[in-house]
Design an enzyme around this catalytic site. Structure first.
Site, PDB file in Angstrom:
ATOM      1  N   LYS A 199      18.889  23.560  -2.391  1.00 25.07           N
ATOM      2  CA  LYS A 199      18.325  22.318  -1.876  1.00 25.07           C
ATOM      3  C   LYS A 199      18.829  21.168  -2.740  1.00 25.07           C
ATOM      4  O   LYS A 199      18.432  21.023  -3.892  1.00 25.07           O
ATOM      5  CB  LYS A 199      16.792  22.324  -1.900  1.00 25.07           C
ATOM      6  N   GLU A 274      16.154  23.414 -16.315  1.00 25.11           N
ATOM      7  CA  GLU A 274      16.816  22.423 -17.173  1.00 25.11           C
ATOM      8  C   GLU A 274      16.102  21.106 -16.902  1.00 25.11           C
ATOM      9  O   GLU A 274      16.249  20.524 -15.836  1.00 25.11           O
ATOM     10  CB  GLU A 274      18.306  22.345 -16.838  1.00 25.11           C
ATOM     11  N   CYS A 308      19.758  13.486 -18.569  1.00 24.49           N
ATOM     12  CA  CYS A 308      18.633  14.121 -19.252  1.00 24.49           C
ATOM     13  C   CYS A 308      18.854  14.178 -20.752  1.00 24.49           C
ATOM     14  O   CYS A 308      17.898  14.241 -21.526  1.00 24.49           O
ATOM     15  CB  CYS A 308      18.387  15.517 -18.683  1.00 24.49           C
ATOM     16  N   GLU A 405      10.391   9.962 -21.201  1.00 28.73           N
ATOM     17  CA  GLU A 405      11.734   9.828 -20.650  1.00 28.73           C
ATOM     18  C   GLU A 405      11.769   8.692 -19.629  1.00 28.73           C
ATOM     19  O   GLU A 405      11.025   8.696 -18.650  1.00 28.73           O
ATOM     20  CB  GLU A 405      12.171  11.132 -19.990  1.00 28.73           C
TER      21      GLU A 405
END
Length: 501
Positions: A199, A274, A308, A405
């Protein structure tokens, strides 16, 4: 060539691809969603509709999983030799390389990143990953094990292990590197002999869908790779929770990673994650200042900060703090912001209005808590999803902009004077994905690297990736590793066999 847009001519294949409603790939056929629904993707440089895509849901995921299951259990894929599998993956890499410009343009249109970056990094790294994993297809081995069984004295045994594919794999990829993240997931899964239901992110499905066409051209059997675009709360949740999926692999936020874990608990499927990061980038006082300034700027502003592993917490020795901050700020002020298709663009838009608003809300939070911007600090323009590259000072460890983040072109700069204090601050995070160290003293660099709780530590460099180098995080940055031979462990099971002789 066909259409001119923002200073370049788009490939005719690109214009025709985005002009048609894109379908999903299930069992070797391009089909509409069972519901008939579609959704729009947007050009982040303009906010205008770019393409229309079939919207997958639970029923479509179920069809895709059944196709992958049949391909794994009884299809020709499981009967191919490892050498045949490797050659097929290599052929895919050749086809992708042949279409480099087309894929680079699709990435720039869909994600907003500069075309120059997609040409130089995203597509070549994806090609390299597939070639690297093609080589591993013939090198997945077990071992023989001498055993001594105390309660059967004198008996002889042959004991060995087999490393076998885990089965049907669900893969959910993010929007920041759509093609490259697809390659990171698909390469090891296919080398190991698994079948896949993927996906793509709803914001950026186009390059993944085009890649599906290359899988067909490369001769992969029907059902080996299935691609179902859709939304996380529907298609993604259905894939993560599906009882006939043996493993789920996800790249994205830590928040969504927790939801993936909950959904996977039903049949205790294998999970690799991850996830997010808030990576410290450390500049020591003995450094080559110019190199550190350039490296620190690249660490946070590459891909608009939508990485990231972005070096979003900049720790600088107090003796050179002002000099480094001024240098990084100067770099930021010279970054040319614009459409990714403009040849002169250094930084394109963020991927969506939602992401732009999220980044701007963090800036507002930082200012409310006392932070100051030496450069940037706001949205750029009033069209598209642009945010100015920003350096924040007067920050402290408890601020949201330091702890959470942001996933945008925003760095917090913090001085330090004591190395032990620095290491404690650098490790004071829920995340542990990456870190950077800048120093002339390589011995000191390695010593600090050993003390940082991060899956990757770069010394006098940043954002260096290779298909052979494992990538993943400590703590809430995830489980498992992408790339390298370590990635194959995520897609294989170990079977022990013991035979009496």
């Amino acid at each position: 060539m066909a259409t001119t847009m923002s200073g370049i001519q788009l490939e005719s294949s690109v214009t025709s691809f985005v002009a048609k409603t894109r379908k999903m790939l299930i069992n070797g056929k391009w089909s509409d969603a069972a519901s008939g629904k579609t959704f729009d993707t947007f050009n982040p440089a303009t906010g205008e509709v770019l393409a229309r895509v079939a919207e997958g849901d639970r029923e479509d995921i179920d069809r895709a999983v059944k196709a992958a299951r049949a391909a794994f259990d009884s299809g020709p894929w499981s009967r191919l030799t490892s050498s045949e599998r490797g050659r097929m993956i290599w052929k895919l890499a050749d086809l992708l390389e042949k279409h480099t410009e087309e894929f680079a343009q699709l990435e720039s249109l869909d994600n907003g990143k500069p075309l120059t970056v997609a040409r130089a990094a995203d597509v070549p790294l994806a090609v390299d990953l597939f070639r690297y994993m093609a080589g591993w297809a013939t090198k997945i081995e077990g071992t023989t094990i001498p055993i001594s069984v105390a309660y059967t004295p004198g008996a002889k045994y042959l004991a060995y292990t087999l490393r076998e594919p885990v089965g049907v794999v669900g893969q959910i990829i993010p929007w920041n590197f759509p093609l490259l993240m697809a390659a990171w997931k698909l390469g090891p899964a296919l080398a190991a002999g698994c079948t896949v239901v993927m996906k793509p992110a709803e914001q950026t499905p186009l390059s993944c869908l085009r890649l599906g066409e290359l899988f067909q051209e490369a001769g992969f059997p029907d059902g080996v790779v299935n691609i179902v675009p859709g939304f996380g709360e529907t298609a993604g949740a259905a894939l993560a929770g599906h009882p006939d999926v043996d493993k789920i692999a996800f790249t994205g936020s830590t928040e969504v990673g927790r939801l993936i874990l909950q959904a996977a608990a039903g049949n205790l499927k294998k999970v690799s994650l991850e996830l997010g990061g808030k990576s410290p980038n450390v500049v020591l006082g003995d450094v080559d200042v110019d190199a550190a300034i350039a490296g620190a700027a690249s660490a946070i502003f590459f891909n608009h900060g939508q990485c990231c592993c972005a070096g979003s917490r900049l720790y600088v020795d107090s003796k050179i703090f002002d000099q480094v901050v001024a240098g990084v700020s100067d770099h930021a002020s010279k970054i040319k912001i614009g459409s990714g298709l403009e040849p002169s663009t250094d930084m394109g838009p963020l991927v969506s209005a939602e992401q732009m608003n999220r980044v701007c809300s963090y800036l507002e939070s930082g200012f409310a808590e006392g932070a100051k911007a030496t450069v940037g600090g706001s949205r750029h323009g009033d069209k598209g999803y642009f945010v100015k590259p920003t350096v924040l000072v007067n920050t402290h460890d408890k601020m949201k902009v330091v702890q959470e983040e942001i996933f945008g072109p925003v760095v917090t700069a913090i001085p330090f004077s004591d190395t032990d204090e620095l290491i404690a601050k650098a490790n004071d995070s829920a995340y542990g994905l990456a870190a950077g160290i800048w120093t002339r003293d390589i011995k000191k660099g390695h010593r600090i690297a050993s003390q940082l709780r991060a899956g990757t530590v770069w010394i006098n460099c940043y954002n260096i990736f290779d298909a052979a180098l494992p990538f993943g995080g400590y703590k809430q940055s995830g489980w498992g590793r992408e790339m390298g031979h370590d990635a194959l462990e995520l897609y294989t099971e170990v079977k022990a066999v013991c035979s009496a002789l």
